[in-house]
Design a protein around this motif. Structure first.
Motif, PDB file in Angstrom:
ATOM      1  N   GLY A  82       0.807  -1.204   0.000  1.00  0.00           N
ATOM      2  CA  GLY A  82       0.000   0.000   0.000  1.00  0.00           C
ATOM      3  C   GLY A  82       0.846   1.262   0.000  1.00  0.00           C
ATOM      4  O   GLY A  82       1.879   1.329   0.688  1.00  0.00           O
ATOM      5  N   PHE A  83       0.397   2.268  -0.764  1.00  0.00           N
ATOM      6  CA  PHE A  83       1.078   3.553  -0.847  1.00  0.00           C
ATOM      7  C   PHE A  83       0.030   4.660  -0.864  1.00  0.00           C
ATOM      8  O   PHE A  83      -1.136   4.417  -1.170  1.00  0.00           O
ATOM      9  CB  PHE A  83       1.930   3.641  -2.114  1.00  0.00           C
ATOM     10  N   ARG A  84       0.454   5.876  -0.567  1.00  0.00           N
ATOM     11  CA  ARG A  84      -0.495   6.993  -0.595  1.00  0.00           C
ATOM     12  C   ARG A  84      -0.965   7.290  -2.012  1.00  0.00           C
ATOM     13  O   ARG A  84      -2.127   7.586  -2.241  1.00  0.00           O
ATOM     14  CB  ARG A  84       0.123   8.244   0.037  1.00  0.00           C
ATOM     15  N   ASN A  85      -0.019   7.245  -2.989  1.00  0.00           N
ATOM     16  CA  ASN A  85      -0.374   7.519  -4.374  1.00  0.00           C
ATOM     17  C   ASN A  85       0.626   6.854  -5.315  1.00  0.00           C
ATOM     18  O   ASN A  85       1.616   6.253  -4.865  1.00  0.00           O
ATOM     19  CB  ASN A  85      -0.443   9.028  -4.637  1.00  0.00           C
TER      20      ASN A  85
ATOM     21  N   GLY B 258      -3.500   0.909  -8.823  1.00  0.00           N
ATOM     22  CA  GLY B 258      -4.032  -0.279  -8.161  1.00  0.00           C
ATOM     23  C   GLY B 258      -5.465  -0.084  -7.706  1.00  0.00           C
ATOM     24  O   GLY B 258      -6.260   0.618  -8.340  1.00  0.00           O
ATOM     25  N   GLN B 259      -5.793  -0.697  -6.581  1.00  0.00           N
ATOM     26  CA  GLN B 259      -7.138  -0.585  -6.007  1.00  0.00           C
ATOM     27  C   GLN B 259      -7.149   0.491  -4.928  1.00  0.00           C
ATOM     28  O   GLN B 259      -6.221   0.601  -4.136  1.00  0.00           O
ATOM     29  CB  GLN B 259      -7.556  -1.923  -5.398  1.00  0.00           C
ATOM     30  N   LYS B 260      -8.201   1.288  -4.900  1.00  0.00           N
ATOM     31  CA  LYS B 260      -8.300   2.331  -3.878  1.00  0.00           C
ATOM     32  C   LYS B 260      -8.636   1.701  -2.533  1.00  0.00           C
ATOM     33  O   LYS B 260      -9.538   0.881  -2.422  1.00  0.00           O
ATOM     34  CB  LYS B 260      -9.373   3.346  -4.249  1.00  0.00           C
ATOM     35  N   GLY B 261      -7.884   2.110  -1.520  1.00  0.00           N
ATOM     36  CA  GLY B 261      -8.144   1.609  -0.177  1.00  0.00           C
ATOM     37  C   GLY B 261      -6.869   1.215   0.535  1.00  0.00           C
ATOM     38  O   GLY B 261      -5.765   1.314  -0.009  1.00  0.00           O
TER      39      GLY B 261
ATOM     40  N   LEU C  85      -1.829  -4.293  -5.350  1.00  0.00           N
ATOM     41  CA  LEU C  85      -1.344  -2.939  -5.095  1.00  0.00           C
ATOM     42  C   LEU C  85      -2.512  -2.056  -4.680  1.00  0.00           C
ATOM     43  O   LEU C  85      -3.525  -1.982  -5.384  1.00  0.00           O
ATOM     44  CB  LEU C  85      -0.676  -2.390  -6.361  1.00  0.00           C
ATOM     45  N   MET C  86      -2.364  -1.401  -3.545  1.00  0.00           N
ATOM     46  CA  MET C  86      -3.404  -0.517  -3.011  1.00  0.00           C
ATOM     47  C   MET C  86      -2.858   0.909  -2.934  1.00  0.00           C
ATOM     48  O   MET C  86      -1.662   1.118  -2.720  1.00  0.00           O
ATOM     49  CB  MET C  86      -3.824  -0.969  -1.612  1.00  0.00           C
ATOM     50  N   SER C  87      -3.750   1.891  -3.110  1.00  0.00           N
ATOM     51  CA  SER C  87      -3.344   3.283  -2.925  1.00  0.00           C
ATOM     52  C   SER C  87      -4.456   4.036  -2.213  1.00  0.00           C
ATOM     53  O   SER C  87      -5.643   3.764  -2.428  1.00  0.00           O
ATOM     54  CB  SER C  87      -3.014   3.948  -4.258  1.00  0.00           C
TER      55      SER C  87
END
Length: 280
Positions: A132-135, A162-165, A154-156
């Protein structure tokens, strides 16, 4: 002296360096760290071993530019040398090739999660990775994770990649879809690890966390990485950095970490002023 063989900017605040350190590379294992000193007058700081190659005699480190020493470290270029580079230190991560594991990395903590994911993969485990990353501008090691993962997510925070969250959103989605993990390993911001552990405790999944984020001098002398694990007091640099996440007192760890970050902010401002004066 330990020569910098390669320097790579991974994102605006994170840098990877490959160091010529054959004696460290020969013994390095996932989860361990080194202590370096930029110059003779510099402070000693611990950094996790992001990768190593015993044949080439190299060790990779990945660091976020957050304080005085990491700012000075980032001024060095390929061909320059570090004054000290000691390791490997800390207890290696426990790797079992017969497990189905979920490796979770948050932000620059992915630099620590990667060698663990790689080690499990090489041992024959089924590896699911959630990062996960901020952006999108802050994403690091995407190709490396994909190479050692059976499944990669991958989450952002903002949905720009990637996927939001957050990472716990994806973890719970996988659990509820029927995925059965023998172990979850979370590495990243303390608040992220806390919420991961709260979720895995609900599903009774053993969880390991790496407490590298609260390490300061890497020897236990400063007391900055002291934390409560169950009924015991432990030191991340001496007794870890890996611990049973369901026993860690994250609230106490976060309080201690905030105090350290306030100190680092002051040091960073002082260093910026000093560098600006030298340029002028």
């Amino acid at each position: 002296m330990y020569t910098i063989l390669k320097k790579e900017v991974l994102n605006p605040t994170v840098t990877r360096m490959v160091i010529d350190a054959p004696f460290v590379a020969k013994r390095a294992k996932a989860g361990q760290f080194i202590i370096l000193r930029v110059n003779e007058e510099g402070e000693r700081i611990p950094l996790t071993i992001a990768d190593s190659d015993s044949e080439k005699g190299t060790v990779s480190i990945i660091f976020q530019i957050v304080g005085k020493t990491t700012m000075l470290l980032n001024t060095l270029e390929e061909g320059d040398s570090l004054h000290d580079f000691v390791g490997p230190l800390g207890k290696p991560s426990e790797i079992d090739g017969n497990e189905k594991v979920c490796i979770i990395g948050g932000g620059v903590g992915c630099a620590i999660a990667y060698p663990t994911a790689k080690a499990f993969h090489e041992a024959g485990s089924d590896v699911t990775t959630i990062v996960g990353f901020r952006n999108k501008d802050l994403v690091i090691l995407e190709d490396e994770f994909k190479e050692c993962s059976d499944a990669y997510y991958l989450m952002s925070d903002d949905g720009s990649v990637g996927q939001k969250g957050v990472v716990t959103l994806k973890l719970e989605e996988l659990i509820q879809s029927g995925e059965k993990f023998d172990k979850v390993i979370a590495i990243g911001p303390i608040i992220m690890m806390k919420f991961v552990c709260e979720l895995t405790k609900k599903y009774n999944i053993p969880t390991v966390v790496s407490m590298n984020p609260i390490m300061i001098d890497g020897t236990g002398m400063c007391g900055g990485c002291r934390l409560r694990v169950g009924d015991e007091i432990k030191f991340a640099c001496v007794d870890g950095p890996d611990f049973d996440g369901h026993l860690v007192d994250f609230d106490e760890a976060m309080s201690r970490n905030r105090a350290y970050m306030d100190f680092e902010k002051h040091e960073r401002e002082e260093t910026c002023n000093l560098l600006n004066k030298e340029v002028a």
